[in-house]
Write a protein that holds these residues in place. Structure first.
Motif, PDB file in Angstrom:
ATOM      1  N   TYR A 202       0.726  -1.222   0.128  1.00 34.72           N
ATOM      2  CA  TYR A 202       0.046   0.236   0.031  1.00 34.72           C
ATOM      3  C   TYR A 202       0.882   1.135   0.038  1.00 34.72           C
ATOM      4  CZ  TYR A 202      -4.110   2.970   0.544  1.00 34.72           C
ATOM      5  OH  TYR A 202      -5.016   4.034   0.205  1.00 34.72           O
ATOM      6  N   GLU A 265     -10.982   1.086   5.287  1.00 31.94           N
ATOM      7  CA  GLU A 265     -10.908   0.716   3.762  1.00 31.94           C
ATOM      8  C   GLU A 265      -9.505   0.144   3.429  1.00 31.94           C
ATOM      9  OE1 GLU A 265     -10.235   3.491  -0.203  1.00 31.94           O
ATOM     10  OE2 GLU A 265     -11.797   4.255   1.333  1.00 31.94           O
ATOM     11  N   GLN A 269      -8.918  -3.968   2.359  1.00 36.77           N
ATOM     12  CA  GLN A 269      -8.355  -4.029   1.185  1.00 36.77           C
ATOM     13  C   GLN A 269      -7.131  -5.051   1.373  1.00 36.77           C
ATOM     14  OE1 GLN A 269      -6.889  -0.825  -1.170  1.00 36.77           O
ATOM     15  NE2 GLN A 269      -5.244  -1.846  -1.793  1.00 36.77           N
ATOM     16  N   GLU A 273      -6.465  -8.958   0.333  1.00 38.79           N
ATOM     17  CA  GLU A 273      -5.301  -9.497  -0.262  1.00 38.79           C
ATOM     18  C   GLU A 273      -4.539 -10.511   0.207  1.00 38.79           C
ATOM     19  OE1 GLU A 273      -3.919  -5.587  -1.331  1.00 38.79           O
ATOM     20  OE2 GLU A 273      -5.191  -5.478  -3.199  1.00 38.79           O
TER      21      GLU A 273
END
Length: 544
Positions: A202, A265, A269, A273
């Motif tokens: 990220y 959020e 995510q 994953e």
């Protein structure tokens, strides 16, 4: 219709006030703390809260006046205990089932971070801690050091470009840039196995000046660093402590919700994953980062259900990691640069040591092998502890042992303090680090060489690192302390080798907030919120 509604509301409020008055009178007459010395001049509703909120040095003044153990008044004028006695602090921090955050602190933390490691207590804390410990071990931090170095070098290059545009030197708010850097590290280090699964990394790109505005960074800036941040934090505390005030909107509530939504959020995510990566690995370990370890534990058939975290619990760790790892390390490093800007000989000595390491990408072991860097970090954590205090509440009646006797208002001598269930105890981290009885008459000075021969009394300070209370002690000690220390060393390694730092405001012009995280402020510019401006210029070896 309106008048009919006002009658029961007024009656409820009056009953609430009478109940609080009855509790207050009972406490006044029977409290075991009633004979302890302490400050006067309290407000019936706010106690000493407003004095503490307005004056960051007030508790130190009280300690000098009343000694290491005194009573103070919290909200609704309830008596609390302040102690810098190291034996008492050890007793409080080790007995985590007996001394907890209390409902007010838990409500505030849970509202913002969810039920992650910082919020939970007792068996739930022990369970989460056991699952998370491997993600913060030495092997994991060793692997992450390259991420720290990469982001430190990126920050160095940004400052170098900024200085070039300003003709040789620049006035830089180092705090805001360090916050951006540590946020970028959190985003990348949270998924450190990017070479194997690059799509799972990220990227916040908070340091990218030309990038899109970072929603999380902006929300955290307004919450913690704006001119209104300190007052809003105080109001949220009052609101949490006096439940009837919950009918009013929470100060900064929209920003808290905005930051929480963004963190959730990101967490959702990454969780999705991570699960896909574990399944794709066919039983092989997908990674040793925070999320991988939690997900693998949850999906393993070898681990009993009661030792697994729900998806909600896993997601709750991510906001904790963002805020705790992001704010404290950036604040500590900013204070280090401030201290070195005021002590130029220490800055020069540190630079000479760092330049002696023949690498621009040092390993964790190389950073930890540098003795003066270690002393600078320790002295920064002592003189400028990023977290100034924390709070605990007695969950039951108890007797707290003391290393030194005290004399109460009646002249009676005690070697312990009795506390009643519900008593709030202030754990004054910064005060312990500046206690002259422990550190000597020069306790307030930033002097890294003191660590060559620290006083024997420092051995009584409870803690997990460096004869300091910085990362607390006992079962609730900071799980990420190794992460923070190596990241800070990496930053200092890159920045001190590249730049010289000078004060940008007159000596004495930098203060700090009264919030638990002691963020620097310019006293003459309160309207700008938290900041730490320094004059930064490139270090040119040929001119020195």
């Amino acid at each position: 219709m309106t008048s009919q509604l006002l009658v029961p509301i007024a009656g409820t409020f009056a009953a609430y006030l009478l109940l609080q008055l009855a509790k207050f009178l009972y406490e006044e007459l029977t409290s075991p703390l009633r004979h302890l010395p302490g400050p006067t001049g309290t407000n019936l509703v706010l106690g000493h809260f407003r004095q503490i909120e307005m004056d960051s040095a007030i508790t130190s003044k009280w300690r000098d006046e009343f000694g290491p153990n005194f009573q103070w008044r919290g909200l609704l004028n309830k008596r609390g205990l302040y102690t810098t006695d190291t034996k008492a602090l050890n007793h409080i921090l080790v007995n985590d089932y007996l001394y907890q955050k209390g409902p007010v602190a838990k409500k505030i933390v849970t509202h913002f971070l969810g039920n992650g490691l910082l919020a939970v207590e007792m068996d739930e804390h022990k369970r989460q801690r056991k699952i998370l410990n491997p993600a913060f071990g030495v092997p994991q931090i060793r692997e992450l050091t390259e991420v720290f170095n990469e982001k430190s070098a990126q920050l160095r290059d940004i400052w170098m470009r900024q200085i070039a545009e300003d003709s040789g030197s620049a006035r830089i708010d180092v705090l805001v840039w360090l916050r951006k850097m540590t946020l970028d590290v959190i985003g990348q280090a949270g998924k450190s196995w990017i070479e194997t699964y690059p799509s799972f990394n990220y990227q916040f790109n908070a340091m990218e000046a030309k990038g899109e505005p970072n929603e999380l960074d902006e929300a955290l800036t307004h919450l913690f660093h704006s001119p209104q941040a300190q007052r809003q934090a105080a109001l949220r505390f009052v609101q949490a402590a006096i439940p009837i005030l919950g009918i009013f909107p929470t100060p900064g509530g929209k920003l808290i919700n905005q930051a929480r939504r963004k963190m959730d959020e990101i967490a959702n995510q990454l969780l999705t994953e991570s699960k896909a990566a574990v399944r794709a690995g066919g039983g092989e370990k997908a990674g040793r980062d925070l999320l991988s370890i939690m997900v693998e534990a949850n999906m393993s058939s070898e681990i009993p259900e009661h030792r697994k975290l729900s998806d909600a619990d896993v997601i709750a760790q991510v906001p904790t990691f963002f805020v705790a790892g992001h704010e404290t390390t950036s604040t500590a490093t900013a204070w280090a640069l401030h201290a070195l800007s005021m002590n130029r000989s220490a800055q020069t000595k540190l630079r000479e040591e760092l330049l002696g390491l023949p690498s621009d990408n040092p390993t964790m072991d190389a950073l930890n092998s540098l003795p003066y860097l270690e002393k600078v970090v320790r002295e920064t954590m002592r003189v400028h502890s990023p977290v100034g205090f924390t709070i605990r509440m007695a969950m039951d009646d108890d007797v707290i042992p003391l290393s030194k006797q005290y004399v109460d208002r009646r002249g009676k001598v005690y070697d312990s303090i009795t506390v009643r269930r519900g008593t709030v105890i202030r754990i004054p981290i910064a005060a312990v680090h500046s206690d002259k009885d422990i550190w000597g008459d020069d306790a307030a000075e930033f002097r890294p060489d003191r660590w060559d021969h620290i006083p024997e009394a420092t051995n009584t300070i409870p803690g997990v690192w460096g004869n300091l209370l910085t990362f607390l002690a006992g079962p609730h000690n900071c799980i990420g302390f190794r992460f923070s220390l190596v990241e800070m060393k990496s930053l200092l390694f890159a920045l001190i080798r590249a730049f010289e730092f000078e004060m940008a405001v007159p000596e004495g012009g930098i203060g700090f907030t009264t919030t638990p995280v002691l963020r620097p402020t310019v006293l003459s510019e309160p309207e700008k919120g938290s900041q730490l401006p320094l004059i930064v210029r490139p270090y040119l070896a040929s001119q020195n």
